[in-house]
Design an enzyme around this catalytic site. Structure first.
Site, PDB file in Angstrom:
ATOM      1  N   LYS B  87      68.264  30.212  66.436  1.00 10.22           N
ATOM      2  CA  LYS B  87      69.512  30.611  67.098  1.00 10.22           C
ATOM      3  C   LYS B  87      69.683  29.956  68.474  1.00 10.22           C
ATOM      4  O   LYS B  87      70.796  29.713  68.916  1.00 10.22           O
ATOM      5  CB  LYS B  87      69.566  32.137  67.242  1.00 10.22           C
ATOM      6  CG  LYS B  87      69.685  32.880  65.921  1.00 10.22           C
ATOM      7  CD  LYS B  87      71.025  32.653  65.249  1.00 10.22           C
ATOM      8  CE  LYS B  87      71.198  33.532  64.017  1.00 10.22           C
ATOM      9  NZ  LYS B  87      72.422  33.177  63.251  1.00 10.22           N
ATOM     10  N   GLU B 109      77.996  38.568  68.828  1.00  7.41           N
ATOM     11  CA  GLU B 109      77.608  39.581  67.849  1.00  7.41           C
ATOM     12  C   GLU B 109      76.153  39.314  67.504  1.00  7.41           C
ATOM     13  O   GLU B 109      75.655  38.211  67.693  1.00  7.41           O
ATOM     14  CB  GLU B 109      78.467  39.455  66.588  1.00  7.41           C
ATOM     15  CG  GLU B 109      78.025  38.383  65.578  1.00  7.41           C
ATOM     16  CD  GLU B 109      78.115  36.949  66.073  1.00  7.41           C
ATOM     17  OE1 GLU B 109      78.846  36.701  67.039  1.00  7.41           O
ATOM     18  OE2 GLU B 109      77.440  36.074  65.492  1.00  7.41           O
ATOM     19  N   SER B 376      63.130  29.913  59.746  1.00  6.76           N
ATOM     20  CA  SER B 376      64.176  30.013  60.769  1.00  6.76           C
ATOM     21  C   SER B 376      63.760  30.858  61.965  1.00  6.76           C
ATOM     22  O   SER B 376      64.278  30.683  63.064  1.00  6.76           O
ATOM     23  CB  SER B 376      65.462  30.561  60.156  1.00  6.76           C
ATOM     24  OG  SER B 376      65.206  31.807  59.540  1.00  6.76           O
TER      25      SER B 376
END
Lengths: 255, 396
Positions: B87, B109, B376
């Site tokens: 991210k 969010e 991830s």
């Protein structure tokens, strides 16, 4: 002249909003009748959506209540057929793109025509995406209402020139809901719209009191009120139509 | 891959209120101006390398390879990035862009909390205000991440509407952006939402496949045969796939969260169970009922618990270029435990969905074939939940 154009003729139009099926469709029908009897010029019927991203907490609550009560698009169309037996003022649907798209846009819009819906308001379909729906709306003679917001600025002329029915002028930033004060310079927005079209302008978002309605109707051709009406449903449930009637009268008398 | 209006085939678009239109147009113009700007790119690469710890490792998972007895398995270690997931790639890009645009406040969010933590981190680094919307349900599932965000100076707002999960957090962030635009950038966390977000997020995440390609050439002298990544909205998968889209020999496999199985309602496998719709600013596939009401999806993974998928994935599915497979909670939890034991790497439960699928296909592939799995994120955040899943209560 279309029914919508008639509603704005020689007067300021009051356009109340109600979410269909909150708390049930019988109450919605009774509320619509009370609105008509007390001077509503046109009514926005909300078809509930699970995730109404343009709504504040009050109308979100109405959507939740309506959906948990089992309302569907088909049941709303049935209700409209029923209402059209004795109601002649313009009725418009307010809902989200997915409700129309998922039903089949052509099937949905042709049913609007068939049941007597005059216009369609889709807050998540801006000018850039409207073609997908506007072609069908033209085909079935249903007005696809355009929005103009306080942030529209350089987009106003472009939107106004292609507007149908009426233009929904958003009074303030943010989502729907009662506001104590509206600060946007709506006069200059409406002036710019009028330089580009004869389609009437109605102001919505944040209006609740007769004083606000009077002030807004002095700069535009009509006012739209939603959350203040939904609050009555929130409070009185199935008993709300009587109070909604009184409220509609108080606004209509003020504009 | 996208045209002017941000379409990927029929998917994408800008289905948002008029109030936000000038904001997305302004964002698109700024992005187009800065994406080719050498100064901007130098600054971003500097942040990637010096702050986030890029390039991330491409690690040969030798024990796992031997254990499965088929294709060679490499892990792309996005879990080793600063803040513990991919991210950060997107967030550093968007925060830098927002800063260049003169914005002073970031809103975001978050589902699992990884994107929220990354955004709070970038905001702290760049001296910006930060507000994160998180489903109330998720604030309970991921209490530690809520604390991390607050520690980093962000305000966390629990969202109670709807199912109180990721989709409601997105809706609430969009509502917030509508009410405060001039000083605020909505730092969307996945390759979804209205144009230009799917393109911007993909471009910032594309560093993953750019690195995989280069590292694979260095280590093996050739391209991999398959790239596998988990997909919720789809940002790490899009980043992992992007630079391989034109390399037809590379199979691209996205792993969707099937929850308790795609035959029931407790699932979040959008491609496998959803249909075409319009929601959260985009046309794509969504889990929904016959009247277009968005379904209350379910997955053990808060980060994949989303009823839609990014429009470019929908298009890769339509064209057959990528394949999207369902992976259940059970399979993901087993893979979570498997990778921990086998390689000493605790993956995020999201990434464990990709590991699970690799376990299914690796054995049947020849030993000279190569699979890359994108890890991830790291799984520390999931330990309490997985323990609970296995019937064990632990205090965090």
């Amino acid at each position: 002249m279309s029914r919508i154009a008639e509603a704005f003729k020689n007067k300021k139009a009051f356009i109340p909003f109600i979410t269909c099926g909150d708390p049930d469709l019988e109450t919605t029908k009774a509320a619509v009748h009370a609105m008509v009897e007390n001077g509503a010029d046109m009514i926005e019927l909300g078809i509930p959506f699970s995730d109404p991203t343009a709504e504040g907490p009050v109308i979100q609550g109405a959507n939740v209540r309506a959906l948990s009560g089992g309302v569907t698009t088909d049941k709303v169309f049935d209700m409209v057929r029923d209402l059209r037996k004795d109601i002649s003022i313009p009725l418009l649907f307010m809902t989200y793109a997915n409700v129309v798209y998922s039903y089949g846009a052509e099937k949905f819009i042709s049913l609007c025509k068939e049941t007597g819906i005059d216009g369609l308001i889709l807050p998540d379909v801006p000018f850039e995406e409207k073609e997908e729906f506007s072609g069908l709306c033209d085909k079935y003679d249903v007005a696809l209402v355009s929005f103009i917001a306080p942030t529209s600025e350089n987009r106003i002329a472009m939107i106004a020139r292609e507007a149908k029915g009426f233009i929904y002028v958003v009074s303030s930033l943010g989502v729907t809901g009662v506001r104590s004060e509206i600060k946007t310079d709506l006069g200059s927005i409406v002036k710019l719209i009028r330089e580009n079209t004869d389609v009437p302008c109605a102001i919505g978002f944040g209006i609740s009191t007769p004083e606000q309605a009077a002030k807004m109707s002095s700069v535009a051709d009509g006012v739209i009120i939603g959350s203040a009406i939904i609050r009555l449903l929130e409070k009185y449930g199935m008993e709300a139509p009587k109070y909604i009637g009184e409220y509609v009268k108080s606004i209509k008398d003020a504009i | 891959m996208s045209n002017e209006k941000g379409r990927f085939g029929i998917h994408g678009g800008q289905y948002i209120p008029e109030t936000l239109m000038n904001a997305v147009i302004e964002l698109e113009e700024a992005y187009n101006r800065f994406k080719e700007d050498p100064g901007f790119n130098r600054e971003l690469t500097g942040l990637f390398n010096e702050y986030a710890g890029r390039p991330s490792r491409l690690y040969f998972a030798e024990k796992m390879t031997k254990d499965l007895g088929g294709a060679k398995i490499y892990l792309k270690r996005e879990d080793l990035n600063h803040t513990g997931s991919h991210k950060i790639n997107n967030v550093l890009g968007q925060a830098l862009l927002a800063k260049k645009m003169g914005k002073t406040r970031l809103i975001a969010e978050t589902g699992a909390g990884q994107h929220g933590v990354a955004t709070a981190t970038a905001a702290a680094l760049m001296g910006m205000e930060c507000v994160v919307f998180m489903g109330e349900e998720d604030t309970k599932r991921q209490a530690l991440n809520v604390y991390r965000m607050r520690l980093l100076g962000a305000e966390v707002i629990p969202v109670k509407s709807g199912t109180a999960t990721l989709k409601d957090a997105v809706s609430e962030a969009m509502r917030e952006w509508t009410s405060r635009i001039s000083d605020t950038h909505y730092c969307l966390g996945s390759v979804m939402g209205p144009h230009p977000f799917p393109t911007i997020v993909r471009d910032f995440q594309a560093v993953i496949s750019r690195e995989i390609k280069q590292q694979m050439m260095e280590k093996e002298g050739r391209l991999p045969d398959a790239v596998i990544a988990c997909v919720g909205g789809g940002s790490n998968a899009m980043g992992s796939f992007y630079n391989f889209i034109k390399d037809e020999s590379v199979a691209l496999i996205g792993c969707e969260a099937a929850g308790r199985g795609i035959d029931g309602f407790e699932t979040a496998a959008t491609i496998n169970t959803g249909r075409l719709g319009i929601f959260h600013g985009m046309k794509s596939y969504f889990c929904q009922d016959e009247y277009g009401q968005i379904a209350p999806v379910y997955s053990i993974s808060a980060g994949l618990d989303y009823p839609g998928i990014g429009p470019e994935h929908a298009w890769l599915h339509d064209t057959g270029r990528a394949q999207y497979v369902p992976v259940t909670d059970d399979e993901a939890v087993e893979a979570f435990e498997y990778l921990s034991r086998t390689e000493g790497i605790i993956p995020a439960i999201e990434s464990a969905h990709a590991v699970a699928h690799a376990r299914k296909i690796a054995a049947s592939m020849d030993k000279d074939k190569i699979i890359v799995i994108t890890i991830s994120g790291r799984g520390d955040k999931d330990c309490a939940a997985i323990a609970r899943y296995r019937g064990e209560e632990i205090n965090e």
